[in-house]
Write an enzyme that holds these catalytic residues in place. Structure first.
Site, short mmCIF file in Angstrom:
data_model
loop_
_atom_site.label_atom_id
_atom_site.label_comp_id
_atom_site.label_asym_id
_atom_site.label_seq_id
_atom_site.Cartn_x
_atom_site.Cartn_y
_atom_site.Cartn_z
NE ARG A 62 -11.50 -38.77 84.77
CZ ARG A 62 -10.76 -39.20 83.72
NH1 ARG A 62 -10.21 -38.33 82.87
NH2 ARG A 62 -10.60 -40.49 83.51
CB SER A 90 -12.93 -42.66 90.12
OG SER A 90 -12.65 -43.73 89.26
CD GLU A 104 -12.70 -38.82 88.61
OE1 GLU A 104 -11.59 -39.39 88.74
OE2 GLU A 104 -13.54 -39.16 87.76
C1 FAD Z 1 -20.48 -46.01 87.38
C2 FAD Z 1 -19.71 -44.75 87.04
C3 FAD Z 1 -18.59 -44.82 86.24
C4 FAD Z 1 -17.86 -43.66 85.94
N1 FAD Z 1 -16.77 -43.77 85.13
C5 FAD Z 1 -16.13 -42.64 84.73
C6 FAD Z 1 -15.04 -42.69 83.80
O1 FAD Z 1 -14.65 -43.74 83.32
N2 FAD Z 1 -14.44 -41.53 83.44
C7 FAD Z 1 -14.84 -40.33 83.95
O2 FAD Z 1 -14.27 -39.30 83.55
N3 FAD Z 1 -15.86 -40.25 84.83
C8 FAD Z 1 -16.51 -41.35 85.23
N4 FAD Z 1 -17.54 -41.27 86.13
C9 FAD Z 1 -17.88 -39.97 86.71
C10 FAD Z 1 -18.93 -39.21 85.89
O3 FAD Z 1 -19.65 -40.08 85.08
C11 FAD Z 1 -18.30 -38.10 85.03
O4 FAD Z 1 -17.58 -37.18 85.82
C12 FAD Z 1 -19.35 -37.34 84.21
O5 FAD Z 1 -18.70 -36.61 83.19
C13 FAD Z 1 -20.21 -36.39 85.05
O6 FAD Z 1 -21.25 -35.92 84.21
P1 FAD Z 1 -22.69 -35.52 84.78
O7 FAD Z 1 -23.48 -34.98 83.64
O8 FAD Z 1 -23.33 -36.65 85.51
O9 FAD Z 1 -22.29 -34.35 85.78
P2 FAD Z 1 -22.83 -34.15 87.28
O10 FAD Z 1 -22.35 -35.29 88.12
O11 FAD Z 1 -24.27 -33.85 87.25
O12 FAD Z 1 -22.02 -32.84 87.67
C14 FAD Z 1 -20.64 -32.90 87.88
C15 FAD Z 1 -20.12 -31.46 87.87
O13 FAD Z 1 -20.29 -30.94 86.56
C16 FAD Z 1 -20.99 -29.71 86.62
N5 FAD Z 1 -21.83 -29.62 85.43
C17 FAD Z 1 -22.74 -30.51 84.99
N6 FAD Z 1 -23.31 -30.06 83.84
C18 FAD Z 1 -22.73 -28.87 83.57
C19 FAD Z 1 -22.89 -27.90 82.53
N7 FAD Z 1 -23.78 -28.06 81.55
N8 FAD Z 1 -22.14 -26.77 82.58
C20 FAD Z 1 -21.25 -26.56 83.59
N9 FAD Z 1 -21.05 -27.43 84.59
C21 FAD Z 1 -21.78 -28.57 84.58
C22 FAD Z 1 -21.84 -29.80 87.89
O14 FAD Z 1 -22.18 -28.51 88.39
C23 FAD Z 1 -20.91 -30.55 88.83
O15 FAD Z 1 -20.01 -29.63 89.44
C24 FAD Z 1 -18.28 -42.42 86.44
C25 FAD Z 1 -19.43 -42.34 87.25
C26 FAD Z 1 -20.16 -43.50 87.54
C27 FAD Z 1 -21.40 -43.40 88.37
#
Ligand code: FAD
Length: 318
Positions: A182, A232, A302
């Site tokens: 992560r 998480s 995380e």
């Molecule tokens: C129900 C649920 C289940 C989940 N299960 C998992 C799982 O199984 N495995 C897992 O790894 N994660 C899981 N997550 C966490 C999450 O889904 C991941 O971390 C996901 O990859 C975040 O993506 P996002 O686009 O929503 O990023 P955001 O939450 O919008 O941003 C997270 C970070 O990424 C940065 N970011 C976003 N886009 C960019 C970009 N284009 N360039 C640079 N930085 C960027 C943001 O600035 C921020 O710091 C879960 C979340 C939920 C709500």
């Protein structure tokens, strides 16, 4: 109204309005843009439709020393109750392009990873199925090196296109992002992922789609459903599970204001309605303290703690 201000709003307003390919919202509630449904307003919320507009925004950010945060689906972030000064930007438009050429898939950073997984599976390409069961953009997943069921984005990522804060574009291999559990070396920087190139394998379309459906069914059985959360909260410590440790501390079900440690999963905090960021943070601090006292293990978030929340978290550790 944002309670925090960068102080440059009067100067920034006409300059943002002059950039083509930008949707500009003032004092936008961040709770509307994250799965936790928590957070005050940001001064400027932008939807950025292409590279030229993004470079123009970054130039303003540097010129006016404006706080800037890029946002994906907001599924791994906790915003402060007081909101944020400066700009939060979400990619859209050109950043949603998907191109499939043989086994090489080029995906814009704003695309939903789940959609990319399904569309490539339908095209008879395998490799992304295990990454289809959680909310994420392609960009957010690359930034986090997201993973599930033993697969991480690094396993299928050939390269990523990046835009540095000074407007310089560059392309890096997956290894150059130094991906770990992560984490990548993008964290703590303001570099933006604009595109990812995946190298997938040829497979059977129907079987790949069936695998996605099966993994998703399994996944949603193990997580709280129908209630706002950010997945998480803590990374799993080496060789163990944060959820198990929290459970052993008898904290499952513990509430603070509108937030509660899920009775179903000890590593998930849910917003039962009207939760404040400080409610979530109070539970996180209690989880960290209890696990440290009982097991001598330091839990590491995380979830991304935005703005002042990161400072409060660090200060409490001292
Ligand atoms: C129900 C649920 C289940 C989940 N299960 C998992 C799982 O199984 N495995 C897992 O790894 N994660 C899981 N997550 C966490 C999450 O889904 C991941 O971390 C996901 O990859 C975040 O993506 P996002 O686009 O929503 O990023 P955001 O939450 O919008 O941003 C997270 C970070 O990424 C940065 N970011 C976003 N886009 C960019 C970009 N284009 N360039 C640079 N930085 C960027 C943001 O600035 C921020 O710091 C879960 C979340 C939920 C709500």
């Amino acid at each position: 109204m944002a309670t925090e201000s960068s102080g440059v709003a009067p100067v920034l307003a006409p300059k943002l309005a002059a950039i083509a390919g930008l949707v500009v919202c003032r004092d936008e509630p961040l709770a509307k843009h994250c799965t936790f449904q928590i957070g005050g307003a940001v001064e400027w919320y932008l939807e950025v439709e292409g590279t030229a507009a993004l470079a123009a925004v970054l130039a303003l950010v540097v010129e006016h020393e404006t706080p800037f945060q890029i946002l994906g689906l907001g599924s791994n972030i906790l915003f402060p109750d007081a909101g944020l000064p400066g700009i939060v930007a979400r990619l859209s438009g050109d950043f949603r392009r998907l191109e499939i050429a043989g086994t090489t898939v080029t995906a814009g950073a704003a695309l939903s990873l789940a959609q990319v997984a399904r569309r490539t599976a339908q095209a008879g390409l395998v490799g992304l199925e295990a990454l289809s069961g959680f909310p994420s953009t392609v960009g957010g997943a690359v930034y986090m090196n997201a993973g599930c069921y033993g697969t991480e984005i690094r396993d299928v990522l050939a390269s990523a296109a990046l835009l540095d804060p000074d407007g310089t574009g560059r392309r890096v291999t997956a290894e150059e992002l130094e991906p770990g559990y992560r984490e990548t070396n993008l964290q703590g920087t303001s570099t933006i992922v604009t595109e990812a190139v995946f190298e997938l394998a040829v497979g059977e379309a129907a079987a790949a789609v069936a695998r996605i459906d099966e993994l998703n069914r399994r996944r949603w059985q193990s997580l709280p459903s129908g209630v706002a959360n950010a997945g998480s909260i803590f990374k799993n410590p080496p060789g163990d599970y944060a959820g198990r440790l929290v459970d052993e501390c008898a904290l499952k079900g513990r509430a603070s204001g509108g937030a509660r440690i899920s009775p179903r999963h000890g590593n998930v905090i849910v917003n039962e309605g009207g939760a404040k960021a400080l409610d979530v943070l109070a539970l996180m601090l209690e989880m960290r303290r209890s696990v440290r006292e009982r097991f001598g293990i330091e839990l590491v978030p995380e979830v991304i703690l935005a703005g002042r929340l990161a400072e409060i978290w660090r200060a409490d550790a001292a």
